[in-house]
Write a protein that holds these residues in place. Structure first.
Motif, mmCIF file in Angstrom:
data_model
loop_
_atom_site.group_PDB
_atom_site.id
_atom_site.type_symbol
_atom_site.label_atom_id
_atom_site.label_comp_id
_atom_site.label_asym_id
_atom_site.label_seq_id
_atom_site.Cartn_x
_atom_site.Cartn_y
_atom_site.Cartn_z
ATOM 1 N N THR A 49 -0.697 4.002 4.777
ATOM 2 C CA THR A 49 -0.906 3.712 3.148
ATOM 3 C C THR A 49 0.600 3.533 3.107
ATOM 4 O OG1 THR A 49 -0.960 5.902 2.575
ATOM 5 C CG2 THR A 49 -2.883 4.942 3.210
ATOM 6 N N GLN A 50 0.767 2.858 1.829
ATOM 7 C CA GLN A 50 2.033 2.785 0.893
ATOM 8 C C GLN A 50 3.139 2.460 1.807
ATOM 9 O OE1 GLN A 50 2.207 3.138 -2.674
ATOM 10 N NE2 GLN A 50 0.046 2.724 -2.072
ATOM 11 N N ARG A 81 -8.703 2.303 -1.153
ATOM 12 C CA ARG A 81 -9.773 2.809 -1.710
ATOM 13 C C ARG A 81 -10.927 2.894 -0.801
ATOM 14 N NH1 ARG A 81 -10.024 -0.519 -6.543
ATOM 15 N NH2 ARG A 81 -9.960 -1.937 -5.207
ATOM 16 N N GLN A 90 -3.918 -4.213 -0.346
ATOM 17 C CA GLN A 90 -3.056 -3.739 -1.248
ATOM 18 C C GLN A 90 -3.225 -2.640 -1.735
ATOM 19 O OE1 GLN A 90 -0.249 -5.283 -2.747
ATOM 20 N NE2 GLN A 90 -0.523 -6.660 -0.722
ATOM 21 N N ARG A 91 -4.524 -1.988 -1.526
ATOM 22 C CA ARG A 91 -5.026 -0.539 -1.950
ATOM 23 C C ARG A 91 -5.613 0.069 -1.024
ATOM 24 N NH1 ARG A 91 -7.039 -0.715 -8.055
ATOM 25 N NH2 ARG A 91 -6.805 1.576 -8.016
#
Length: 284
Positions: A103-104, A157, A154-155
């Motif tokens: 992530t990120q 979740r 992009q995320r």
């Protein structure tokens, strides 16, 4: 490693070696958390080069420290045996997939142009950089073949994870069972994910013990991505970053190399038991 040259008179005696080893392993300097060659040389009455040779000979590096985390999972042993059993003896007519998110991931560009490598001079870059957004990579490593199913979002979740599960479902032939090795991240356990899995009985989930990411083989693939593409990559936009990741993924899948797990659960548990004993005996 020899502590003196062949044919030359010996410079460092056994007592010197023992003194340096004892001081290194059992004491600390008054003004620091660990010994330096200069500090040890002054304390032991030897030259810095002599201290360096002794440390190299016994693989001592006081300036280095490594980190670890022991799992407190009450089902640690059961989970280790379950997952390693899948690695060493996968079920027939089934696919074992190690799944996780990186992530990120940041799209980073240096604030000034880099100076390329030249004979006698390493590549040089500014220490600071400009950020141009982030992306998250969802990946599923096929333990047997080494191929990776990857998807960028992009995320990260539960809704993105469910989309990735849809991608896996479509990619794996319908006649095969699917065993997913997952960590305990909250997005893997939401009611929506549980409902998705309940409607697809061919999917079987195996959660890793807490604080035990080392057992998920996709982390090895992530490490290669970081080392070969991300750490020194220059990406002026999220689009550039995602293009670089997709290119790496495609090249990796052209000639996939599976990570071969060699140690049995009993061997790993025995090693951990010895490690825990060492920690207990250290008194810290």
């Amino acid at each position: 490693m020899a502590l003196w040259s062949a044919g030359a008179p010996r410079q460092i005696g056994d007592a010197d070696v023992e003194r340096v080893l004892t001081l290194t392993l059992e004491t600390a300097p008054r003004d620091a958390t660990h010994w330096s060659t200069r500090g040890m040389a002054q304390r032991a009455g030897l030259s810095q080069s002599a201290v360096s040779r002794i440390w190299r000979a016994f693989a001592l590096a006081p300036h280095r420290v490594e980190h670890f985390a022991l799992s407190r999972d009450p089902l640690f042993i059961e989970k280790v045996r379950d997952i390693i059993g899948l690695y060493l003896s996968p079920p027939e007519r089934a696919l074992v997939l190690c799944v996780d998110e990186k992530t990120q991931i940041q799209a980073l560009d240096r604030t000034q142009p880099m100076l390329p490598m030249r004979p006698g001079q390493a590549e040089r870059r500014t220490h600071d950089y400009a950020r141009h957004g982030t992306t998250s990579l969802f990946a599923a490593l096929d333990v047997k073949s080494g191929q990776v199913i990857g998807e960028l979002h992009q995320r990260h979740r539960a809704i993105e994870f469910r989309r990735f599960l849809d991608t896996i479902d479509q990619a794996v032939p319908a006649e095969l069972e699917v065993h997913l090795i997952l960590d305990n991240y909250a997005t893997h356990k939401t009611p929506a994910i549980r409902r998705w899995l309940a409607r697809r009985p061919r999917f079987h989930v195996h959660f890793t013990p807490t604080s035990a990411s080392w057992i998920n083989l996709v982390e090895r693939w992530f490490a290669g991505l970081t080392e070969k593409q991300l750490r020194r990559g220059v990406h002026r936009s999220t689009r550039e970053l995602e293009t670089a990741i997709r290119t790496y993924l495609a090249i990796s899948n052209e000639q996939p190399k599976p990570f071969v797990w060699t140690k049995s659960a009993d061997q790993i548990l025995a090693t951990l038991a010895r490690f825990v004993t060492r920690i207990s005996d250290s008194g810290h």
